[in-house]
Scaffold this motif. Structure first.
Motif, PDB file in Angstrom:
ATOM      1  N   GLY A   1       0.547   2.037   6.434  1.00 58.10           N
ATOM      2  CA  GLY A   1       1.995   2.004   6.212  1.00 58.10           C
ATOM      3  C   GLY A   1       2.371   1.132   5.028  1.00 58.10           C
ATOM      4  O   GLY A   1       1.558   0.381   4.498  1.00 58.10           O
ATOM      5  N   ARG A   2       3.621   1.227   4.637  1.00 54.81           N
ATOM      6  CA  ARG A   2       4.106   0.520   3.451  1.00 54.81           C
ATOM      7  C   ARG A   2       4.055  -0.992   3.651  1.00 54.81           C
ATOM      8  O   ARG A   2       4.270  -1.489   4.751  1.00 54.81           O
ATOM      9  N   ILE A   3       3.792  -1.672   2.551  1.00 54.79           N
ATOM     10  CA  ILE A   3       3.783  -3.133   2.619  1.00 54.79           C
ATOM     11  C   ILE A   3       5.003  -3.712   1.899  1.00 54.79           C
ATOM     12  O   ILE A   3       5.110  -4.895   1.689  1.00 54.79           O
TER      13      ILE A   3
ATOM     14  N   VAL B   1       1.023  16.166   4.890  1.00 58.60           N
ATOM     15  CA  VAL B   1       1.424  15.318   3.764  1.00 58.60           C
ATOM     16  C   VAL B   1       2.681  14.511   4.058  1.00 58.60           C
ATOM     17  O   VAL B   1       3.533  14.948   4.807  1.00 58.60           O
ATOM     18  N   GLY B   2       2.758  13.344   3.448  1.00 56.20           N
ATOM     19  CA  GLY B   2       4.014  12.604   3.394  1.00 56.20           C
ATOM     20  C   GLY B   2       4.075  11.365   4.251  1.00 56.20           C
ATOM     21  O   GLY B   2       4.864  10.472   4.002  1.00 56.20           O
ATOM     22  N   GLU B   3       3.285  11.310   5.299  1.00 55.95           N
ATOM     23  CA  GLU B   3       3.316  10.168   6.210  1.00 55.95           C
ATOM     24  C   GLU B   3       2.041  10.219   7.029  1.00 55.95           C
ATOM     25  O   GLU B   3       1.364  11.247   7.061  1.00 55.95           O
ATOM     26  N   PRO B   4       1.725   9.138   7.699  1.00 50.43           N
ATOM     27  CA  PRO B   4       0.525   9.173   8.539  1.00 50.43           C
ATOM     28  C   PRO B   4       0.696  10.226   9.636  1.00 50.43           C
ATOM     29  O   PRO B   4       1.783  10.360  10.199  1.00 50.43           O
ATOM     30  N   ILE B   5      -0.354  10.985   9.892  1.00 51.14           N
ATOM     31  CA  ILE B   5      -0.299  11.920  11.016  1.00 51.14           C
ATOM     32  C   ILE B   5      -1.037  11.270  12.182  1.00 51.14           C
ATOM     33  O   ILE B   5      -2.197  10.887  12.053  1.00 51.14           O
TER      34      ILE B   5
ATOM     35  N   VAL C   1      -6.488  19.100   6.259  1.00 51.89           N
ATOM     36  CA  VAL C   1      -6.620  18.125   5.185  1.00 51.89           C
ATOM     37  C   VAL C   1      -5.388  17.215   5.192  1.00 51.89           C
ATOM     38  O   VAL C   1      -4.279  17.647   4.965  1.00 51.89           O
ATOM     39  N   ASP C   2      -5.636  15.958   5.530  1.00 51.28           N
ATOM     40  CA  ASP C   2      -4.568  14.954   5.591  1.00 51.28           C
ATOM     41  C   ASP C   2      -4.526  14.295   4.222  1.00 51.28           C
ATOM     42  O   ASP C   2      -5.329  13.427   3.908  1.00 51.28           O
ATOM     43  N   THR C   3      -3.575  14.746   3.398  1.00 53.37           N
ATOM     44  CA  THR C   3      -3.557  14.352   1.989  1.00 53.37           C
ATOM     45  C   THR C   3      -2.683  13.123   1.779  1.00 53.37           C
ATOM     46  O   THR C   3      -1.477  13.171   1.991  1.00 53.37           O
ATOM     47  N   PHE C   4      -3.274  12.042   1.341  1.00 54.39           N
ATOM     48  CA  PHE C   4      -2.497  10.849   1.000  1.00 54.39           C
ATOM     49  C   PHE C   4      -2.208  10.856  -0.497  1.00 54.39           C
ATOM     50  O   PHE C   4      -3.125  10.972  -1.328  1.00 54.39           O
ATOM     51  N   TRP C   5      -0.957  10.719  -0.845  1.00 53.76           N
ATOM     52  CA  TRP C   5      -0.568  10.560  -2.252  1.00 53.76           C
ATOM     53  C   TRP C   5       0.881  10.140  -2.323  1.00 53.76           C
ATOM     54  O   TRP C   5       1.489   9.846  -1.292  1.00 53.76           O
ATOM     55  N   GLN C   6       1.443  10.085  -3.521  1.00 53.35           N
ATOM     56  CA  GLN C   6       2.794   9.555  -3.723  1.00 53.35           C
ATOM     57  C   GLN C   6       3.475  10.250  -4.907  1.00 53.35           C
ATOM     58  O   GLN C   6       2.785  10.840  -5.745  1.00 53.35           O
ATOM     59  N   THR C   7       4.766  10.079  -4.988  1.00 53.01           N
ATOM     60  CA  THR C   7       5.510  10.587  -6.151  1.00 53.01           C
ATOM     61  C   THR C   7       4.829  10.094  -7.432  1.00 53.01           C
ATOM     62  O   THR C   7       4.668  10.845  -8.394  1.00 53.01           O
ATOM     63  N   GLU C   8       4.412   8.845  -7.414  1.00 47.79           N
ATOM     64  CA  GLU C   8       3.830   8.217  -8.603  1.00 47.79           C
ATOM     65  C   GLU C   8       2.445   8.752  -8.957  1.00 47.79           C
ATOM     66  O   GLU C   8       2.019   8.631 -10.101  1.00 47.79           O
TER      67      GLU C   8
ATOM     68  N   ILE D   1       8.303  15.419  -4.617  1.00 48.54           N
ATOM     69  CA  ILE D   1       7.096  15.569  -5.438  1.00 48.54           C
ATOM     70  C   ILE D   1       6.186  16.670  -4.879  1.00 48.54           C
ATOM     71  O   ILE D   1       5.573  17.419  -5.640  1.00 48.54           O
ATOM     72  N   THR D   2       6.107  16.791  -3.565  1.00 49.21           N
ATOM     73  CA  THR D   2       5.228  17.820  -2.990  1.00 49.21           C
ATOM     74  C   THR D   2       5.669  19.206  -3.454  1.00 49.21           C
ATOM     75  O   THR D   2       4.838  20.068  -3.765  1.00 49.21           O
ATOM     76  N   GLY D   3       6.977  19.403  -3.521  1.00 50.62           N
ATOM     77  CA  GLY D   3       7.502  20.678  -3.998  1.00 50.62           C
ATOM     78  C   GLY D   3       7.322  20.862  -5.500  1.00 50.62           C
ATOM     79  O   GLY D   3       7.324  21.987  -6.004  1.00 50.62           O
TER      80      GLY D   3
ATOM     81  N   LEU E   1      10.911   2.536   3.683  1.00 53.61           N
ATOM     82  CA  LEU E   1      10.696   3.200   4.979  1.00 53.61           C
ATOM     83  C   LEU E   1      10.262   4.635   4.727  1.00 53.61           C
ATOM     84  O   LEU E   1      10.505   5.191   3.658  1.00 53.61           O
ATOM     85  N   ASN E   2       9.628   5.217   5.719  1.00 53.22           N
ATOM     86  CA  ASN E   2       9.259   6.617   5.627  1.00 53.22           C
ATOM     87  C   ASN E   2       9.873   7.333   6.828  1.00 53.22           C
ATOM     88  O   ASN E   2       9.388   7.238   7.939  1.00 53.22           O
ATOM     89  N   VAL E   3      10.966   8.006   6.566  1.00 51.48           N
ATOM     90  CA  VAL E   3      11.711   8.672   7.630  1.00 51.48           C
ATOM     91  C   VAL E   3      11.532  10.174   7.452  1.00 51.48           C
ATOM     92  O   VAL E   3      11.944  10.716   6.428  1.00 51.48           O
TER      93      VAL E   3
ATOM     94  N   GLY F   1       1.464   0.308  -2.886  1.00 54.45           N
ATOM     95  CA  GLY F   1       2.578  -0.080  -2.015  1.00 54.45           C
ATOM     96  C   GLY F   1       2.280   0.178  -0.549  1.00 54.45           C
ATOM     97  O   GLY F   1       3.134  -0.032   0.301  1.00 54.45           O
ATOM     98  N   ASP F   2       1.067   0.647  -0.269  1.00 53.49           N
ATOM     99  CA  ASP F   2       0.660   0.881   1.117  1.00 53.49           C
ATOM    100  C   ASP F   2      -0.444  -0.087   1.522  1.00 53.49           C
ATOM    101  O   ASP F   2      -1.243  -0.514   0.685  1.00 53.49           O
ATOM    102  N   GLY F   3      -0.502  -0.350   2.818  1.00 54.87           N
ATOM    103  CA  GLY F   3      -1.636  -1.048   3.384  1.00 54.87           C
ATOM    104  C   GLY F   3      -2.654  -0.008   3.813  1.00 54.87           C
ATOM    105  O   GLY F   3      -2.302   1.144   4.088  1.00 54.87           O
TER     106      GLY F   3
ATOM    107  N   HIS G   1      10.294  11.201   4.243  1.00 51.13           N
ATOM    108  CA  HIS G   1      11.136  10.904   3.076  1.00 51.13           C
ATOM    109  C   HIS G   1      11.182   9.408   2.863  1.00 51.13           C
ATOM    110  O   HIS G   1      11.415   8.638   3.781  1.00 51.13           O
ATOM    111  N   ARG G   2      11.001   9.029   1.618  1.00 52.88           N
ATOM    112  CA  ARG G   2      10.990   7.621   1.270  1.00 52.88           C
ATOM    113  C   ARG G   2      12.396   7.079   1.136  1.00 52.88           C
ATOM    114  O   ARG G   2      13.203   7.633   0.419  1.00 52.88           O
ATOM    115  N   MET G   3      12.671   5.986   1.826  1.00 52.30           N
ATOM    116  CA  MET G   3      13.996   5.382   1.762  1.00 52.30           C
ATOM    117  C   MET G   3      13.822   3.884   1.592  1.00 52.30           C
ATOM    118  O   MET G   3      13.063   3.258   2.319  1.00 52.30           O
TER     119      MET G   3
END
Ligand code: PRX
Length: 660
Positions: A526-528, A396-400, A420-427, A316-318, A532-534, A510-512, A537-539
């Motif tokens: 993190g996800r509730i 972007v993509g995971e907690p820094i 800028v630590d951007t929190f967002w999601q594919t959705e 989604i970022t791309g 996983l976030n590897v 879907g995050d806490g 990347h969401r898995m």
């Protein structure tokens, strides 16, 4: 659902410089608060104003938000536009027309530049080629392309003719591709013969062939093959055509197909908490609006900026910050084909210097791996390059983690550039919670505050708002234009996943998260769910489990959990029960390798478990439930302090201790 408590101990605060504050679009917290208030006071008026100011409408909308069929919200529904026209045609006759749109740096360092005018011509020409092959408005087109100008052209050309693209990351396997072709009912595939990464030529077209050979892909009528390299690949007569062939004789003029604002611009698959990835469907108008606005707000884009988002178009970022946002905002952007560690781990810094990059947007995993590399090799430390062109950094993509944040801020940004630590999601389509470079005082490890118009909150499991300082479930209380519209072909799953009954109609991220007791800043914990976030990347754990048990000759049962990892954020740990006797030593190592290779084939190399542990069975309660919490402790190497008396076979714990 479980919630995660707060462990924040971070007192450093970095306010914006006076100069940045003065120059910025949203300069200072007063300006930010005024926009938030405008959205609070007149929600629809706020969005309508921005939609009129930021997009070119072929038919102006009169409705703003349609809530008649919640949670299937519609935005600007009676308006019409075209996304590609809003990225390209709108610049014709302005100073942007002859500005560089894309600075493309190939894996081997070769640089090519494309102006907006040239990009418009090339997108139009390819759009005409698609049309000539029967691809039309409403069709789905699967894009399986390397990070190239042609990748963006493929997406923009689909948008231009009203076809809905479904981009699959070039690292996904044939099986993953086949599933996405079938689920979306795609009529064509746009791919390349090979992709170049880290000095290696990797097949793409051959994987498409493999996917189609698996069956069920009869909807595919054409495969368009971009010749990235001169190496030949197998071609099926009648079905497969090279870019050169299809572009021959096509006009560079292709009037954009006007679509309704709600027309699906794209479907992008992402992992959820079941084994099957979800096709996240985005609409044209709302998505594009937010892509453009967040370029202006979060990155405070200026005419002279050289913007670089390192994400692949397969994520989604791309999509938002390579294929659409920068173009809609008229930016010059860098697109990089290769990997950050080739020819060495100084590649990013070298490219920033070479192209005078001003805004750099990347993932914490990349930062952490480059920190590690520079610790062992001084020559790849950012101090060896002139990075003074930079003015804004993004994550972007995971907690820094605060340490990585500080390193990035100091060594890359020279203590000059806001991060800028951007929190967002594919959705969510675009940024949701993020600092603004000219307004928000920064706190390392915090994504700070929601953007104006985004009504984020933290609630308990019954949807009740929690006070600051209390950890809970992150929700968005009102719809927003760039939100997911549905899950392709599965509206029920959409409702259940994102708007569960108990949450009062709020969007469930879907995050806490927790808000700071003093300043109300958000921190994502993190996800509730079982996601996983590897490496950003969401898995889905279930997805990997399904892949493992699909190896029916070998695997009887599998459970997958995440464990913290210094570089990748989380690492995948698989607990496996084999259909044969418990292996040991080299034999166990060989089986672990076989299983990793299998998962790579089923999903893609990014899903390979880092740790594999074998047992004669899995720790289960007497009622047969796998004790995942226990597995998580084992994966982390923690002392088992939990009560194991309910465990069916406590002896199993010593077997599962061995990692392969
Ligand atoms: O858990 C959050 C994490 O990534 C998830 C979304 O993943 P995906 O849809 O692949 O999109 C990634 C790119 C936007 C979220 O649910 N996440 C994303 N950004 C952050 C984050 N976690 C903490 N801080 C962030 N800035």
């Amino acid at each position: 659902m479980s919630t995660i408590e707060s462990v924040l101990v971070e007192n450093r605060v970095f306010p914006p410089s006076e100069a940045m504050q003065k120059a910025a679009r949203i300069g200072g917290m007063d300006a930010y608060n005024a926009l938030c208030k405008e959205a609070e006071d007149d929600f629809q008026g706020f969005w309508a104003r921005h939609a009129r100011e930021n997009l070119v409408w072929d038919k102006p909308f009169t409705q703003v938000l349609d809530e008649s069929n919640k949670p299937f919200y519609k935005w600007f529904a009676d308006g019409q536009l075209n996304a590609s026209a809003n990225c390209l045609d709108k610049h014709v006759g302005t100073p942007v027309e002859n500005k560089t749109a894309i600075i493309f740096e190939a894996d081997d360092g070769t640089v090519t530049k494309v102006t907006y005018r040239e990009l418009l011509d090339r997108v139009s020409q390819f759009a005409n080629a698609l049309k000539a092959h029967g691809v039309k408005k409403g069709d789905r087109v699967l894009v399986y392309m390397p990070m190239t100008v042609e990748g963006v052209i493929a997406m923009q050309a689909c948008a231009r003719i009203g076809a809905t693209h479904s981009v699959v990351f070039g690292g996904f396997s044939a099986k993953a591709l086949q599933e996405r072709i079938i689920d979306g009912g795609a009529v064509a595939v746009i791919t390349a013969n090979y992709q170049l990464r880290g000095g290696k030529e990797l097949p793409l077209k051959a994987i498409v062939d493999e996917a189609l050979a698996m069956g069920g892909c009869e909807s595919i009528k054409n495969i368009f093959v971009f010749e990235r390299t001169s190496t030949a690949c197998a071609m099926v007569a009648g079905r497969d055509k090279t870019f050169t062939e299809v572009l021959k004789g096509q006009s560079t003029d292709c009037p954009p197909e006007v679509v309704d604002a709600e027309h699906p611009l794209f479907v992008l698959y992402t992992s959820g908490s079941t084994g099957k990835p979800k096709g996240v469907q985005h609409a044209t108008g709302g998505y594009l609006l937010w892509a453009k606005m967040t370029m202006d707000w979060t990155f405070d884009l200026r005419a002279g900026d050289i913007f670089w988002c390192t994400a692949d178009i397969g994520w989604i970022t791309g999509h938002t910050y390579v294929a659409y946002g920068p173009l809609a905002a008229g930016a010059t952007q860098i697109i990089f084909e290769g990997v950050p560690t080739y020819p060495n781990a100084g590649r990013f810094w070298q490219m920033i210097e070479k192209h005078r990059c001003t805004i750099f947007y990347t993932a914490p995993t990349a930062i952490r791996s480059l920190i590690k590399a520079s610790e062992t090799d001084e020559k790849v430390h950012p101090k060896n390059w002139d990075l003074t062109s930079l003015r804004i950094l993004g994550s972007v993509g995971e907690p820094i983690n605060p340490e990585a944040w500080m390193w990035y801020y100091r060594n890359v940004g020279g203590e000059r550039c806001p991060v800028v630590d951007t929190f967002w999601q594919t959705e969510t389509g675009g940024h949701m919670i993020t600092p603004l470079p000219g307004a928000t005082p920064l706190v390392p490890g915090s994504c700070t505050l929601p953007l104006p118009g985004i009504m984020a909150g933290i609630v308990d499991e019954a949807g009740n708002e929690l006070p600051n300082g209390a950890g809970g479930i992150l929700v968005v209380k009102k719809p927003w234009p760039s939100m997911i519209r549905t899950i392709w072909g599965d509206p029920e799953r959409f409702k259940k996943s994102y708007f569960p009954d108990e949450l009062k109609g709020y969007y469930l991220a879907g995050d806490g998260a927790v808000r700071d007791a003093q300043n109300g800043y958000f921190r994502i914990t993190g996800r509730i769910d079982d996601v996983l976030n590897v490496s950003g990347h969401r898995m889905g754990t279930m997805e990997i489990e399904s892949a493992l048990v699909a190896k029916t000759d070998l695997v009887a049962e599998a459970a997958v959990v995440g464990r913290p990892d210094d570089v990748t954020g989380e690492a995948i740990c698989a607990f496996v029960v084999l259909k044969r006797s418990l292996p040991h030593g080299d034999e166990a190592k060989a089986i672990a390798k076989e299983l990793r290779d299998w998962v790579a084939k089923e999903i893609g190399p990014i899903a390979k478990p880092k740790d594999i542990r074998f047992g004669e069975n899995l720790p289960k309660t007497r009622s047969g439930k796998i004790m995942r919490r226990l597995l998580r402790s084992l994966a982390k190497g923690e002392q088992i302090t939990q009560d194991t008396s309910t465990l069916e076979n406590p002896a199993i714990l010593t077997q599962l201790d061995q990692t392969y």
